[in-house]
Scaffold this motif. Sequence first.
Motif, PDB file in Angstrom:
ATOM      1  N   SER A  33      24.472  61.690  -8.276  1.00  0.00           N
ATOM      2  CA  SER A  33      24.307  62.999  -9.594  1.00  0.00           C
ATOM      3  C   SER A  33      25.718  64.088  -8.886  1.00  0.00           C
ATOM      4  O   SER A  33      26.166  65.124  -9.095  1.00  0.00           O
ATOM      5  CB  SER A  33      24.186  64.419  -8.609  1.00  0.00           C
ATOM      6  OG  SER A  33      23.327  64.086  -7.452  1.00  0.00           O
ATOM      7  N   ASP A  34      27.166  63.729  -7.772  1.00  0.00           N
ATOM      8  CA  ASP A  34      28.129  64.710  -7.136  1.00  0.00           C
ATOM      9  C   ASP A  34      29.469  64.152  -8.239  1.00  0.00           C
ATOM     10  O   ASP A  34      30.716  64.751  -7.672  1.00  0.00           O
ATOM     11  CB  ASP A  34      28.205  64.410  -5.748  1.00  0.00           C
ATOM     12  CG  ASP A  34      28.734  62.834  -5.725  1.00  0.00           C
ATOM     13  OD1 ASP A  34      28.294  61.832  -6.369  1.00  0.00           O
ATOM     14  OD2 ASP A  34      28.837  62.829  -4.556  1.00  0.00           O
ATOM     15  N   ASN A  35      29.192  63.211  -9.096  1.00  0.00           N
ATOM     16  CA  ASN A  35      30.342  62.675  -9.910  1.00  0.00           C
ATOM     17  C   ASN A  35      30.336  63.701 -11.218  1.00  0.00           C
ATOM     18  O   ASN A  35      29.226  62.813 -12.343  1.00  0.00           O
ATOM     19  CB  ASN A  35      29.304  61.390 -11.094  1.00  0.00           C
ATOM     20  CG  ASN A  35      30.569  60.501 -10.740  1.00  0.00           C
ATOM     21  OD1 ASN A  35      31.904  60.654 -11.148  1.00  0.00           O
ATOM     22  ND2 ASN A  35      31.308  59.240 -11.503  1.00  0.00           N
ATOM     23  N   PRO A  36      31.451  63.957 -11.725  1.00  0.00           N
ATOM     24  CA  PRO A  36      30.894  65.420 -12.863  1.00  0.00           C
ATOM     25  C   PRO A  36      31.164  64.707 -13.999  1.00  0.00           C
ATOM     26  O   PRO A  36      31.654  63.648 -13.817  1.00  0.00           O
ATOM     27  CB  PRO A  36      32.621  65.706 -12.476  1.00  0.00           C
ATOM     28  CG  PRO A  36      32.573  65.623 -11.280  1.00  0.00           C
ATOM     29  CD  PRO A  36      32.439  64.017 -10.649  1.00  0.00           C
TER      30      PRO A  36
ATOM     31  N   GLY B 209      28.707  68.598 -11.694  1.00  0.00           N
ATOM     32  CA  GLY B 209      28.660  67.641 -10.513  1.00  0.00           C
ATOM     33  C   GLY B 209      28.712  68.412  -9.049  1.00  0.00           C
ATOM     34  O   GLY B 209      28.823  67.807  -7.740  1.00  0.00           O
TER      35      GLY B 209
ATOM     36  N   TYR C 104      22.981  61.665 -16.330  1.00  0.00           N
ATOM     37  CA  TYR C 104      22.654  60.842 -14.620  1.00  0.00           C
ATOM     38  C   TYR C 104      21.436  59.657 -14.726  1.00  0.00           C
ATOM     39  O   TYR C 104      21.590  59.092 -13.708  1.00  0.00           O
ATOM     40  CB  TYR C 104      23.127  62.081 -13.120  1.00  0.00           C
ATOM     41  CG  TYR C 104      23.927  62.879 -13.819  1.00  0.00           C
ATOM     42  CD1 TYR C 104      25.189  62.641 -12.919  1.00  0.00           C
ATOM     43  CD2 TYR C 104      23.644  64.321 -13.748  1.00  0.00           C
ATOM     44  CE1 TYR C 104      25.881  63.218 -12.915  1.00  0.00           C
ATOM     45  CE2 TYR C 104      24.855  65.267 -13.463  1.00  0.00           C
ATOM     46  CZ  TYR C 104      25.700  64.646 -12.869  1.00  0.00           C
ATOM     47  OH  TYR C 104      27.069  65.126 -13.040  1.00  0.00           O
TER      48      TYR C 104
END
Length: 357
Positions: free
Chosen positions: A62-65, A115, A55
């Motif tokens: 950080s919420d993007n898997p 994520g 990341y």
Amino acid sequence: MNTKVVKIEREKINDQILLEAARMIREGRLIAFPTETVYGLGANALDPEAAKKIYAAKGRPSDNPLIAHIAGPEDLPPLVAKIPDTAKRLMDAFWPGPLTIIFPKSNNVPYETTGGLDTVAVRSPKDCIAQRLIQLAGVPIAAPSANTSGRPSPTLAEHVYQDMNGKIDMILDGGAVGIGVESTIIDVSGSVPILLRPGAVTLEMLEETIGDVELDQAVLGPVSQGQKPKAPGMKYRHYAPRAELILVEEEGTVSDKVITIIKELTEEKSRQGAKVGIICTDETVSQYTQGVIRSLGSRMREETIAHNLFAVLREFDELEVDYIFSESFPESHLGQAIRNRLTKAAGYHVIEVGENK
């Protein structure tokens, strides 16, 4: 950090090179490597600190898997809570290959990789370099595209170097990738299979294998800011060149009216002193005479268009164009993936011929 670039031949893979890269993966370091879709930025998918490094290097939310890459179905059980029958049929049909499947995750997979989700995205790449690297690493490799977040994905090692030099440990240069757009993503964690991102495994191919498949809103249009993305590329601006990109279309394809409007827009912006790029195809390239004109390939061979798309977007960055006007593509077969990438790159700025938008 000094980023090491190492050339590797698919016809004669050097295990000594890959053993060094595999050791780096196990140590929590970052390695870029080719897959059949685009170049991936790899780290140990089971190491939360390594995931954080991905990341940071990409500048990725950080919420993007992330997608965990494995050698084959035999490596899947430790990563997932269950394997639905639908997934088994998909793996039999398309693994190894450009298909990512979303499962309920096991406790072995850290939330830093997913994520924050209770699901995990997994695929088995077909590329022989990627396959051998995963085998030698002995761990699943989390590998989003090896580019700065939001930029066009890399299809050459040179593209990776442009974005990642000084941020990662090694780039394995295996030459040009084959497909050129990222893997198809399908979610089988619920009661109904949902297509989250189109790719070379098309909607038609999926439905032929497992029956009805729903389309997620992210395939059709922008996702609301409050919605947590289930898969890479759903929520945030992706694939975008630095120039303003605008699609011009009539019912999802090209026509004489579309060509005329692109020519008029190019002339208008050029008069204003802007540098304009045009994305077209072999069938229409001769009709444009002004601007920086690039054909993606033939509409009769959509695989050539997919292969060249991101390289052309990056070339326009190098040429410092101010605007890009692009023809569009039909929302079926591989054209769906091509149009999906272009609309996201354009921030959904699409001019429909005959409408005021």
